[in-house]
Enzyme design. Structure first.
Site: not given
Length: 679
Positions: A370, A399, A417, A419, A421, A505, A551
């Protein structure tokens, strides 16, 4: 009933109201309706009639606070059938058909196990013993390790405790007396729970069955005899309070059901799950590996696994572009300053890899995408006409996971990911969230998942230091997500305290072929990062405004989604996903030339083909393709070569006979285009 005797009103689920003497119990209510109902009832759910109609958190059984903390008299709660009722309440009697009743049976089974352990090993000290989604466990402190033979002894003694049919009786004791008694017994864990979850001057809740007494809030089944189908499953270690510096406890796991049939079905499902274990199938099918020399939690994608990954990612990228996303790429490492600005350095640093000191600054491997997307947004001015801006990336992130928590593809240290945004105006937020949910549902349907459950994770206002942003912004964010779910008619469960630090979320959990829940897709509202990075757009009024941000990750991670796919399909992937779609088996060497011609035609049509040209027997070749779970095996001999045909063996269906090659190609291409799950 005398005029001086107090009466209470009991409202039943059908809306009818019964008037009974104060002190009547849920069992009295059940017995008054039907002795058969009284015999079937396990526990009761009550709520004061004047209280607000808010649902209790279904996961309360899992938390220590729920087991030991003070009860909220205004909240909906589960109570024993023997609980005296002294006020007007709504009441629901739960039988074995209700999932909450099963949790109560499992919690009672934990007490039965603790009873057996103390009878056999009286030197043992008790930790806590909650129900879980799949059973129960109890933590014990005992200098001598338990053995598998001990588990058999404990299970045998548990059967005796069940046969005694001892009543579960709730008792109350002054807090200080309870502390003094547990201190005298050197029961440091129970002392901790009392000190943490009760206040000076209060009475503490205890449950007794026979001579066994445990500090517990309950509720429980009426007697130990109601724990009819129970099995201990395994032993594990657990540090007291999760701290490696504390004494190591021994955790005994078990499970319980209402009947032996249900218990047997549970273990049959576990056996089937073991056959579908993605780690085992990943090795058998040569899909991926984790190399000790490289490090734990880092995935090596082998050619066949990499092919499936390519198909997954290609589909996702094409779908993102079709839905109005722009694809972007961001670096794998970034300066620590960036993570300080985003707030991750303060709220999330325990999950980062350690800093890298380079000549110009300290850097971090990125744990999420992000902040990189935010920098791309900020790189050029934006107008309200540009919004919404949607950036998507299949980005590698890293991570730090503790070594004991990693599990094949499902929990790793390096993953990809999917991902995205979305930067938009406050007025656009609900439509964008709704579109993300539609996209998530499309992902599940396309990859063969027909069932899912939804959770809305909100913040805990009492834990203010764990969250960024004002109360007003949190209320707006939560209400926006709630509005979307209600508008779309999607049932959901609210989970307080599980939001990200920057906003609430929506988590979408798919249900696989074995009925297991998998957390994958998530859609998150973020009002925090746009403020931290001072993001702007010029509004229709010519003034500068701050956008809000969504997100979303739909696979969750490519690795985890792939692991779930392996287990869902037991490695027998649908034709469109299978790394090898067709295996070719020439009966003898003289048929190899025709097999090569078939291979060329199949490949020209876009099919992924493997030709076994080894000088091996036909049945051995067929067996090898079958073991690799190849959807179609085509066998070619003289008859097939003469007729320009193939003899088709379909996975799971066996020999389908001879088919013209053109027909086979047309049918296969149609199945692939339709992304059909069945052959």
């Amino acid at each position: 009933m005398s005029a001086s005797e107090k009466s209470i009103r009991i409202q039943l689920p059908d809306g009818s109201v019964k008037e009974l003497p104060a002190g009547s119990t849920p069992f009295d209510v059940a017995n008054g309706i039907s002795p058969r109902l009284a015999a079937a009832a396990v526990v009761a759910r009550i709520k004061p009639l004047h209280a607000a109609a808010t649902a209790a958190n279904d996961d309360e059984t899992h938390s220590e606070a729920a087991m030991y903390g003070s009860e909220d008299p205004q909240a909906e709660r589960l109570v024993d059938l023997s609980t005296p009722l002294n006020e007007d309440v709504s009441l629901q009697l739960l039988t074995e058909k209700d999932p909450d009743a099963l949790k109560v049976v499992r919690h009672s089974a934990a007490h039965v196990m603790a009873t057996a352990v103390l009878e056999l090993f009286p030197e043992t000290k008790l930790g806590h013993g909650p129900a879980t989604d799949s059973g129960f466990f109890y933590d014990f402190y005992r200098p001598t390790p338990f053995t598998p033979e001990d588990l058999k002894l404990i299970e045998g003694r548990m059967a005796e405790v069940v046969a005694r049919d001892q009543k579960f009786v709730r008792e109350w004791e002054p807090r200080e007396e309870g502390l003094a008694r547990f201190k005298a017994e050197n029961d440091f864990m129970k002392m901790h729970f009392i000190e943490r979850f009760t206040k000076p001057g209060e009475e503490i809740s205890l449950y007794r069955n026979g001579a066994f007494v445990d500090f517990c809030r309950g509720p429980h089944v009426p007697s130990t005899g109601r724990v009819k189908a129970v099995k201990l499953t395994n032993l594990a270690g657990a540090y007291w309070l999760g701290d490696e510096k504390n004494p190591q406890l021994q955790r005994i796991y078990g499970t319980a059901f209402f009947s032996k049939k249900e218990l047997d079905e549970h273990f049959a499902r576990l056996e089937e799950a073991a056959k579908r274990d993605h780690r085992v199938l990943g090795k058998q099918l040569d899909l991926f590996s984790i190399q000790e020399l490289a490090g734990a939690g880092l995935i090596f994608w082998h050619p066949k696994g990499a092919m499936i990954r390519k198909i997954m990612e290609d589909w996702m990228r094409e779908e993102c572009i079709r839905r109005g996303y722009d694809m972007v790429y961001t670096p794998h490492v970034m300066r620590v300053n960036l993570w300080q600005t985003s707030g991750h350095e303060g709220f999330y640093s325990q999950n980062f890899f350690t800093k890298m000191e380079l000549d110009d600054a300290d850097y971090r491997l990125k744990p999420m995408n992000c902040p990189g997307h935010i920098l791309i947004y900020k790189n050029s001015p934006k107008s309200y006409r540009d919004l919404p801006v949607r950036y998507a990336e299949l980005g590698n992130v890293y991570r730090y996971e503790r070594s004991g928590t990693m599990h094949g593809l499902l929990r790793v240290r390096g993953f990809t990911q999917d991902d995205a945004h979305i930067f938009c105006t406050p007025e656009q937020i609900e439509e964008e969230v709704a579109a993300c949910i539609d996209f998530a549902q499309a992902v599940l349907k396309t990859f063969g998942f027909n069932d899912f459950k939804v959770e809305l994770s909100t913040w805990d206002p009492k834990d203010r230091q764990s969250y960024a942003g004002s109360d007003e912004k949190w209320e707006l964010a939560i209400s926006s997500l709630e509005n979307v779910l209600k508008r779309k008619g999607i049932p959901y469960k609210t989970i307080p305290g599980e939001a990200a630090f920057y906003g609430p979320k929506i988590d979408i959990k798919l249900v696989d072929v074995l009925g297991r829940l998998w957390q994958l897709s998530t859609v998150q509202f973020d009002f925090n990062l746009p403020a931290r990075f001072e993001l702007e757009y010029v509004g229709e009024d010519g003034e500068r405004h701050q956008p809000v941000m969504v997100h979303r990750a739909l696979f969750g991670s490519v690795e985890r989604f792939f692991g779930v796919l392996i287990e869902h399909y037991a490695g027998a992937f649908p034709l469109w996903l299978a790394p090898v779609q067709v295996g070719l088996v020439p009966i003898s060497e003289r048929h190899l030339e025709y097999a090569q011609k078939v291979q060329q035609q199949l490949q020209k049509a876009g099919l992924r083909v493997e030709l076994d040209s080894r000088n091996e027997k036909m049945n051995a070749k067929i067996r090898d393709f079958t073991m690799q779970k190849v959807p179609y095996v085509l066998i070619m001999g003289d008859k097939e070569a003469e007729a320009n045909a193939v003899s088709v063996r379909t996975r799971g269906k066996g020999d389908q006979g001879s088919t013209p090659l053109d027909t086979f190609i047309a049918n296969s291409v149609k199945l692939i285009e339709d992304k059909a799950v069945e052959l």
